[in-house]
Design a protein around this motif. Structure first.
Motif, PDB file in Angstrom:
ATOM      1  N   ASN A   1       0.765  -1.210   0.068  1.00 18.21           N
ATOM      2  CA  ASN A   1      -0.041   0.093   0.082  1.00 18.21           C
ATOM      3  C   ASN A   1       0.847   1.164   0.123  1.00 18.21           C
ATOM      4  O   ASN A   1       1.879   0.973   0.290  1.00 18.21           O
ATOM      5  N   PRO A   2       0.537   2.248  -0.679  1.00 21.09           N
ATOM      6  CA  PRO A   2       1.387   3.466  -0.874  1.00 21.09           C
ATOM      7  C   PRO A   2       1.892   4.281   0.201  1.00 21.09           C
ATOM      8  O   PRO A   2       2.936   4.841   0.061  1.00 21.09           O
ATOM      9  N   ASN A   3       1.446   3.904   1.471  1.00 16.36           N
ATOM     10  CA  ASN A   3       1.939   4.599   2.579  1.00 16.36           C
ATOM     11  C   ASN A   3       2.993   3.507   3.312  1.00 16.36           C
ATOM     12  O   ASN A   3       3.720   4.012   4.480  1.00 16.36           O
ATOM     13  N   THR A   4       3.215   2.405   2.842  1.00 14.49           N
ATOM     14  CA  THR A   4       4.104   1.498   3.521  1.00 14.49           C
ATOM     15  C   THR A   4       5.437   1.713   2.593  1.00 14.49           C
ATOM     16  O   THR A   4       5.665   1.638   1.502  1.00 14.49           O
ATOM     17  N   ALA A   5       6.471   1.441   3.464  1.00 12.81           N
ATOM     18  CA  ALA A   5       7.900   1.680   3.049  1.00 12.81           C
ATOM     19  C   ALA A   5       8.577   0.306   2.963  1.00 12.81           C
ATOM     20  O   ALA A   5       9.101   0.113   1.779  1.00 12.81           O
ATOM     21  N   ILE A   6       8.161  -0.535   3.991  1.00 12.32           N
ATOM     22  CA  ILE A   6       8.813  -1.974   3.841  1.00 12.32           C
ATOM     23  C   ILE A   6       7.767  -2.913   4.072  1.00 12.32           C
ATOM     24  O   ILE A   6       7.321  -2.811   5.120  1.00 12.32           O
ATOM     25  N   GLY A   7       7.571  -3.934   3.700  1.00 16.97           N
ATOM     26  CA  GLY A   7       6.895  -5.170   4.037  1.00 16.97           C
ATOM     27  C   GLY A   7       7.511  -6.521   4.320  1.00 16.97           C
ATOM     28  O   GLY A   7       8.539  -6.863   3.334  1.00 16.97           O
ATOM     29  N   ILE A   8       7.436  -6.987   5.465  1.00 17.38           N
ATOM     30  CA  ILE A   8       8.293  -8.257   5.563  1.00 17.38           C
ATOM     31  C   ILE A   8       7.098  -9.339   5.437  1.00 17.38           C
ATOM     32  O   ILE A   8       6.049  -9.183   6.271  1.00 17.38           O
TER      33      ILE A   8
ATOM     34  N   PRO B   1      16.679 -14.383   2.236  1.00 14.76           N
ATOM     35  CA  PRO B   1      15.682 -14.873   3.185  1.00 14.76           C
ATOM     36  C   PRO B   1      15.941 -16.399   2.828  1.00 14.76           C
ATOM     37  O   PRO B   1      16.118 -17.000   1.685  1.00 14.76           O
ATOM     38  N   LYS B   2      15.580 -17.245   3.896  1.00 17.69           N
ATOM     39  CA  LYS B   2      15.568 -18.646   3.646  1.00 17.69           C
ATOM     40  C   LYS B   2      14.292 -18.942   2.857  1.00 17.69           C
ATOM     41  O   LYS B   2      14.295 -19.516   1.931  1.00 17.69           O
ATOM     42  N   THR B   3      13.184 -18.244   3.533  1.00 11.64           N
ATOM     43  CA  THR B   3      11.777 -18.147   2.766  1.00 11.64           C
ATOM     44  C   THR B   3      11.288 -16.940   3.100  1.00 11.64           C
ATOM     45  O   THR B   3      11.564 -16.445   4.028  1.00 11.64           O
ATOM     46  N   GLY B   4      10.265 -16.584   2.436  1.00 11.32           N
ATOM     47  CA  GLY B   4       9.502 -15.531   2.694  1.00 11.32           C
ATOM     48  C   GLY B   4       9.996 -14.381   1.896  1.00 11.32           C
ATOM     49  O   GLY B   4      10.939 -14.351   1.123  1.00 11.32           O
ATOM     50  N   GLN B   5       9.251 -13.040   1.870  1.00 16.14           N
ATOM     51  CA  GLN B   5       9.779 -11.853   0.943  1.00 16.14           C
ATOM     52  C   GLN B   5      10.130 -10.528   1.952  1.00 16.14           C
ATOM     53  O   GLN B   5       9.495 -10.312   3.083  1.00 16.14           O
ATOM     54  N   ILE B   6      10.956  -9.605   1.399  1.00 21.89           N
ATOM     55  CA  ILE B   6      11.031  -8.411   1.765  1.00 21.89           C
ATOM     56  C   ILE B   6      10.635  -7.443   0.712  1.00 21.89           C
ATOM     57  O   ILE B   6      11.301  -7.565  -0.405  1.00 21.89           O
TER      58      ILE B   6
END
Ligand code: ATP
Ligand code: MG
Lengths: 373, 251
Positions: B3-10, B59-64
């Motif tokens: 979403n446009p107000n988010t800088a980083i999503g883990i 990351p081993k799994t998952g996303q940044i």
């Protein structure tokens, strides 16, 4: 039975003797006595006390911890109330700090197959590391030739200065002495046949084709290869390489490329220079000690070697230079993040650099004789 | 997509060194312009988490995920461009030891901007004075103190006016006054430039003074045990360990 371990009723009384750094007591005897009682199942609790007027220290604590540890596993409670307050407080602390060793690897019993297998796997890993490093260097060189590599020209100049001109003295000394040694060794044999003049041939050929490239490379492995490994390893420790990466710089282009270029450029020049110095060393011996005429010696040298010999030596030198650069930079950039890891990296850089040089020399010798060069 | 107000999503991040899992199932978002605190006990993987966010570990799994997209799904070239948008202050400063302070700040500027030589000089002087190191241009990192290295590292991290600044233990090794000044500077950067700030820290004073939101990673259960506004976490901590951490008392 040890006098410090007594059973009264169903309670085991353990009395800790005086313990100071200079007067240690036999803790293992005490522990084994206590453990014997514990495992015999005669008792229901343990009470610890300090002997009359005794001092306590870490050994006391470790002993109590050892005994109460085996008691705990049998659900026998430990009564610490008779001990000084400090002792029970510190012992309580050791119970809360549990080290979670789930991640620690178990030490397996070693046998021949295991050792052999691990060695093989380690060798494979090394080969993989090396080939991936060579691959990365090649793509870095490609970017260099396309003009896309990011590095500092001033770095390159500094490395060229440190690799070439700054090494001149040691290269001079070593090559001169090797020329002298070669002349002496040759003279001792050739004198028997009255053929001293062939010392000039021996020195000229031997030095340009074999000795100068090999010894110059070995000097640079010790000087420059080790320095590269230590520099890059230290940068790894200081997180400087991480900082480069997060600014989007490739450590290969920025750090490794200029170092490799410096060696690749300077090595052939140093070999050429080494040739001249070595031949001069032979000339000194020939003219001063073997009574050969200077003109005679020079003409003999000119006739002995051709351009091909000099080119062969210089070519070998370039290859050795690249080997030194690869081993030095690879060990440095893959170094661990501690002071001792940097030391190991420097050592490995020198050792594998020298081994690589000698191996390559042998391969060249075979190839040169097969090709008749 | 973020979403446009988010800088980083883990997203469902699992981190590991080889097979040794450090943390699993991490899931949180960092909003633009906020000061986000990564908390946790020693050895819980805070520095490791930071290394994942700045692209030093995969990351081993998952996303940044950044605004530009999934960081590790991008090509190396795209990752390089993305990383110019963030600045990192390392625990020890990580200044390039063969260069002076001015050269340290100059390198990213000459590489990634078209500023003239005199503009660059002015910017270097500006950044150094921001961190209280005016006049130290020609010093080498080995010639200044540990705290000064840290501040110079910050000046370098700010060289390219990054959108996100990452700090690993900014207060460690600083005296209380410098540490307070650094906190003030962080708030000013956020207020003045709108920089998103991600900080790994233990220091409660700092956390309460500047932190907006935060995440708590737990070394024992190997996952996050708290997430939210610092003030809320302080009022109603979701677990005894978080309560203990935030009040520095063990009850
Ligand atoms: N290079 C490495 N190789 C293997 N394991 C590592 C490495 N670096 C860290 N670890 C392990 O990862 C875990 C987390 O380390 P990390 O440095 O992220 O902790 P931290 O939360 O930053 O701790 P601290 O607050 O003490 O700085 C630790 O258990 C550590 O043993
Ligand atoms: Mg850390």
């Amino acid at each position: 039975m040890d006098e410090n371990v007594k059973i009264i009723g169903d309670t085991l009384h353990v009395v800790l003797p005086n313990s100071q750094h200079s007067v240690a007591f036999d803790s293992s005897l005490l522990k084994s006595e206590a453990e014997k009682v514990i495992s015999s199942g005669q008792i229901r609790s343990i009470k610890y006390a300090l002997a009359e007027g005794a001092q306590w220290n870490s050994l006391t604590l470790a002993t109590i911890k050892g005994i109460s540890g085996s008691a705990d596993s049998k659900n026998i409670p430990s009564d610490l109330s008779a001990l000084p307050v400090g002792v029970s407080k510190i012992l309580a602390l050791t119970k809360t700090t549990v080290i979670d060793d789930a991640g620690a690897s178990e030490t397996e019993p070693s046998n021949l197959f295991l050792v052999l297998g691990n060695m093989t796997l380690a060798a494979f890993d090394q080969a993989k590391e090396l080939s991936s490093f060579i691959g990365l260097s090649l793509s870095s060189f490609k970017r260099f030739f396309l003009g896309k590599a990011q590095y500092q020209r001033s770095d390159l100049m500094a490395f060229i200065q440190a690799t070439g001109p700054a090494a001149l003295v040691i290269v001079t000394v070593v090559n001169l002495l090797l020329g002298v040694i070669l002349a002496f060794m040759g003279a001792a044999q050739l004198k028997l046949f009255g053929a001293e003049i062939f010392v000039a041939d021996l020195v000229a050929l031997g030095h340009t084709r074999e000795i100068a490239p090999m010894m110059t490379a070995i000097i640079l492995a010790g000087r420059t290869g080790a320095a590269y490994a230590a520099q890059l390893g230290t940068m790894q420790v200081n997180e400087e390489i991480d900082a480069l990466k997060t600014f989007g710089f490739s450590p290969m282009d920025f750090l490794v490329l200029p170092r490799m270029l410096a060696l690749a450029i300077m090595m052939p020049l140093l070999v050429l220079y080494g040739d001249a110095v070595g031949i001069f060393g032979g000339f000194l011996i020939g003219t001063l000690m073997l009574d050969l005429g200077p003109i005679e010696y020079i003409t003999q040298t000119q006739n002995a070697i051709g351009l091909i010999d000099i080119m062969l030596g210089v070519f070998k030198g370039s290859i050795f230079g690249i080997l030194v650069a690869i081993t030095g930079c690879k060990e440095g950039i893959m170094s661990g993040r501690s002071a001792s890891a940097v030391g190991d990296a420097a050592t490995r850089a020198v050792v594998s650099g020298i081994v690589a040089i000698i191996l390559a020399t042998a391969i060249f010798a075979v190839l040169a004789s097969a090709l008749g060069i | 997509m973020l979403n446009p107000n988010t800088a980083i999503g883990i997203k469902d991040l699992t981190m590991a060194y080889g097979d040794f899992i450090i943390q699993r199932g991490l899931e949180f978002e960092i909003n633009k312009g906020e000061i986000f605190i990564i908390m946790g006990d020693s050895g819980s993987g805070k520095s490791t988490l930071l290394k994942h966010m700045i692209g030093l570990m995969k990351p081993k799994t998952g996303q940044i995920v950044y605004q530009a997209g999934d960081f590790w799904a991008a090509s190396e070239e795209e990752r390089k461009i993305a990383s110019q948008r963030f600045g990192v202050l390392y625990q020890s400063g990580a200044l390039w030891s063969s260069m002076t302070l001015a050269q340290n700040i100059r390198l990213p500027l000459v590489t990634y901007t078209n500023y003239s030589e005199s503009d660059i000089k002015d910017i270097i002087a500006l950044k150094l004075s921001l961190v209280g190191l005016a006049g130290f241009e020609d010093f080498y990192p080995s010639e200044i103190s540990g705290g000064m290295k840290k501040r110079a590292g910050l000046a370098r991290a700010m060289a390219l006016d990054p959108e996100i600044l990452f700090f690993d233990e900014p207060g460690a090794g600083l005296d209380p006054i410098s540490s307070k000044r650094l906190d003030d500077l962080i708030i000013e950067l956020r207020d003045g430039l709108g920089t998103t700030i991600v900080i790994v820290t233990h220091e409660l004073d700092s956390i309460f003074a500047i932190g907006d939101r935060g995440v708590f990673v737990d070394a024992d259960v190997k996952t996050q045990t708290a997430l939210g506004r610092i003030s809320d976490l302080r009022k109603s901590p979701p677990s005894p360990k978080v309560a203990e951490f935030l009040s520095r008392s063990s009850k």
